[in-house]
Write an enzyme that holds these catalytic residues in place. Structure first.
Site, PDB file in Angstrom:
ATOM      1  N   LYS A   1       0.877  -1.125  -0.020  1.00  0.00           N
ATOM      2  CA  LYS A   1      -0.035   0.170  -0.032  1.00  0.00           C
ATOM      3  C   LYS A   1       0.771   1.280   0.051  1.00  0.00           C
ATOM      4  O   LYS A   1       2.136   1.141   0.677  1.00  0.00           O
ATOM      5  CB  LYS A   1      -0.779   0.029   1.191  1.00  0.00           C
ATOM      6  CG  LYS A   1      -1.844  -1.022   1.537  1.00  0.00           C
ATOM      7  CD  LYS A   1      -2.426  -1.047   2.687  1.00  0.00           C
ATOM      8  CE  LYS A   1      -3.572  -2.027   2.921  1.00  0.00           C
ATOM      9  NZ  LYS A   1      -4.782  -1.710   2.278  1.00  0.00           N
TER      10      LYS A   1
ATOM     11  N   ARG B   1     -10.127 -11.764   2.626  1.00  0.00           N
ATOM     12  CA  ARG B   1     -11.000 -12.837   2.260  1.00  0.00           C
ATOM     13  C   ARG B   1     -10.340 -14.158   2.376  1.00  0.00           C
ATOM     14  O   ARG B   1     -10.969 -15.045   2.390  1.00  0.00           O
ATOM     15  CB  ARG B   1     -11.578 -12.183   0.829  1.00  0.00           C
ATOM     16  CG  ARG B   1     -10.639 -12.580  -0.361  1.00  0.00           C
ATOM     17  CD  ARG B   1     -10.960 -11.643  -1.569  1.00  0.00           C
ATOM     18  NE  ARG B   1     -11.223 -10.343  -1.463  1.00  0.00           N
ATOM     19  CZ  ARG B   1     -11.466  -9.186  -2.082  1.00  0.00           C
ATOM     20  NH1 ARG B   1     -11.878  -9.585  -3.329  1.00  0.00           N
ATOM     21  NH2 ARG B   1     -11.737  -8.019  -1.783  1.00  0.00           N
TER      22      ARG B   1
END
Length: 462
Positions: A243, A317
Site C-alpha cells: 500500500k 477474504r
C-alpha cells in the site's frame, strides 16, 4: 499480552442516592413556550440560550453556586438519537440527573455512556468526570453490557499494531473467555498447515509473529448454534502489492472485524443468551519478508477450492475463507462474519453505514429493523449472481482480486459465499471500524459498527 479489560476507566454513571444536580434537556420549543423550570428559563433567556443540538448552559442558583444545566436537543431530537453523548464531555465534574427530556431513559443513558469514551492508554486520563444518575425505569444492566461490548471493540481497534499483534488478539480473546468461563483453543504457526488452514498460514507466514486461528466456545450444547467469524489482520501492509503510506496509516484497524465480534460475544455471554456460541478469529499480520506470498501464487483452500492470488492486498477474504469453511463444517444455525474488507463498501455507502449481505430474506428484514431500532445503521447490498463471472481465472477455481475495480464489495461477498454451504443462514458485514470525525456518541478513532443491531436481533431471537 493485552487483556481485554486493560484500560481501567471510571463508570460514567452515578449510583448515589443523595443530591444530584439537574440537567434540563430541552428543545427550542421549551424555551420559546416557557415550559421548563422558571429559574432555568429566566437564565436561558438572559443568556440567549436557543437549545441548539448539543449546547450546554450552566445555571447558577440564588446563592451563586451551580444549580443545574440546560442541554439543547435541537428542534428534532430524533435526528440526534445519541446527542446526550455531548453531556459526558461538557458537564463539570459532579453527580447529575436528567430532570426532563423527550427521550427514553435507555436512549439518553446509552448516548451518555457512548459519549463518555476516551482512549487514554498512552496518555494521562481525565481525572474528574461527570456522573449521570441511572433512572429507575432504565435497563441499567443491558446498557452497561452494550457499553462494555462497544468499548472493547473500540479499545482493541485503537491499540497500535506494535501492541496488538496476532498474539495480542489471542490474549484479548483468552481474557474474555476467562471472564465468562468459555473454552478456547488456538492453532498457531505451522500447525495451521498440519490442520489444513493453508490460506491463513499463507497470509500470515511473513510476519515475525506467527499467524493463528482462535476458536472460542461458550454456551450449552443443544441450544441453537451461533458462530461468529471476525477478520483479525493486526496490520495490513498490502503485502508485496504494498500500500502507499497514506493508505497504510490506519491499517491497525484491519482487525476491526475481530474486535467487533469479540464485543458482540461479550454482549451475548453477559446476557446469557440461549445459544451454543462459537467465535473464530483468523489472526495474522500481512507483512513483507522473503517468504511472503506472491501475486500469481495459487493455493488450495481448506474447502478444496484453488485460489489464484492476483493481489496480496486482498488478503482478508483469504483468511476468512478457511475460517468460514471450518465454521460451516459444524453446520451452525446462524453464521455471521464481520470484516474490514473493502474500500468499495466505503465508496458505496460511506464510512458510517456498513453493508451486509445475505440470501435469507427474513434475516435481512429483521437485521434492518434492528438497525433502525438501535440507530446502528446497516444497509443490505445484493449478492448479485451475475458478478460471479468476475471471480473466474484461467488456472484456478477463483481469483482473490477480480480485475476492473467494479462492484468490489459485492464480488468480495460472493467470494466468501463460495465457502459457505448452500442454504446456510449466513450474513456478511463489511465494516469500516473507524469514526473519521467526532460525533456526540463517538470520538475520532476505532468504532463498533453493527454489533448493537446484531445484539438486538439475537436477543429478540434467542
Amino acid at each position: 499480552m493485552v487483556p481485554y479489560q486493560y484500560i481501567e476507566r471510571p463508570s460514567p454513571f452515578s449510583t448515589k442516592g443523595g443530591k444530584t444536580l439537574p440537567v434540563f434537556a430541552v428543545t427550542p420549543a421549551h424555551v420559546e413556550t416557557g415550559t421548563l423550570d422558571p429559574l432555568a428559563l429566566d437564565w436561558a433567556r438572559k443568556a440567549g440560550f436557543k437549545a441548539e443540538a448539543g449546547a450546554v448552559l450552566l445555571v447558577p442558583g440564588d446563592d451563586g453556586h451551580l444549580a443545574g444545566a440546560l442541554f439543547g436537543l435541537g428542534a428534532n431530537p430524533s435526528e440526534n438519537p445519541f446527542i446526550t453523548g455531548k453531556l459526558a464531555r461538557s458537564l463539570p465534574a459532579g453527580d447529575w440527573h436528567i430532570e426532563t427530556a423527550p427521550l427514553t431513559a435507555n436512549r439518553l443513558l446509552l448516548g451518555y455512556g457512548l459519549g463518555s469514551y476516551s482512549f487514554d492508554f498512552y496518555r494521562k486520563a481525565r481525572v474528574t468526570e461527570p456522573h449521570l444518575l441511572i433512572p429507575q425505569d432504565a435497563d441499567a444492566a443491558d446498557i452497561k453490557r452494550q457499553l462494555a461490548g462497544v468499548f472493547l471493540a473500540r479499545d482493541l481497534i485503537n491499540m497500535p499494531a506494535n501492541d496488538m499483534t496476532p498474539a495480542d488478539i489471542e490474549a484479548a480473546a483468552r481474557a474474555l473467555a476467562g471472564h465468562y468461563k468459555a473454552d478456547i483453543q488456538v492453532i498457531s504457526g505451522d500447525e495451521l498447515l498440519e490442520s489444513n488452514f493453508p490460506l491463513i498460514h499463507a497470509v500470515g507466514r511473513a510476519s515475525a509473529v506467527a499467524p493463528r486461528l482462535v476458536d472460542m466456545r461458550w454456551g450449552k450444547k443443544g441450544h441453537p448454534k451461533l458462530t461468529l467469524v471476525g477478520k483479525g489482520v493486526s496490520f495490513d501492509t498490502g503485502g508485496l502489492d504494498i500500500k502507499p503510506s497514506s493508505s497504510m496509516l490506519l491499517m491497525k484497524k484491519d482487525m476491526g472485524g475481530a474486535a467487533n465480534v469479540l464485543g458482540l460475544a461479550l454482549m451475548i455471554m453477559d446476557a446469557k443468551l440461549k445459544v451454543d456460541l462459537r467465535v473464530l478469529i483468523p489472526a495474522v499480520e500481512n507483512a513483507i519478508s522473503g517468504n511472503a506470498f506472491r501475486p500469481g501464487d495459487v493455493y488450495r483452500s481448506r474447502k478444496g477450492l484453488t485460489v489464484q492470488i492476483d493481489n496480496t492486498d486482498a488478503e482478508g477474504r483469504l483468511v476468512l475463507a478457511d475460517a468460514l469453511t471450518f465454521a460451516d463444517e459444524e453446520q451452525p444455525d446462524l453464521l455471521i462474519d464481520m470484516a474490514t474488507l473493502t474500500g468499495a463498501a466505503r465508496v458505496a455507502l460511506g464510512p458510517d453505514v456498513p453493508p451486509f449481505f445475505t440470501d435469507d430474506e427474513e434475516l435481512a428484514h429483521q437485521l434492518f429493523d434492528a438497525s433502525l431500532e438501535t440507530d446502528d445503521p446497516l444497509w443490505r447490498l445484493p449478492l448479485h449472481k451475475g458478478y460471479e463471472r468476475l471471480l473466474k481465472t484461467l488456472i484456478a477455481d477463483l481469483t482473490n482480486a477480480p480485475s476492473g475495480g467494479m462492484a468490489g464489495s459485492i464480488t468480495a461477498a460472493l467470494f466468501l459465499k463460495r465457502f459457505v454451504s448452500t442454504g446456510r443462514r449466513w450474513v456478511h458485514l463489511d465494516v469500516f471500524g473507524w469514526s473519521q470525525s467526532e460525533r456526540p456518541h463517538a470520538p475520532v478513532g476505532g468504532e463498533a459498527q453493527g454489533i448493537r443491531a446484531l445484539y438486538r436481533y439475537l436477543r429478540q431471537t434467542y
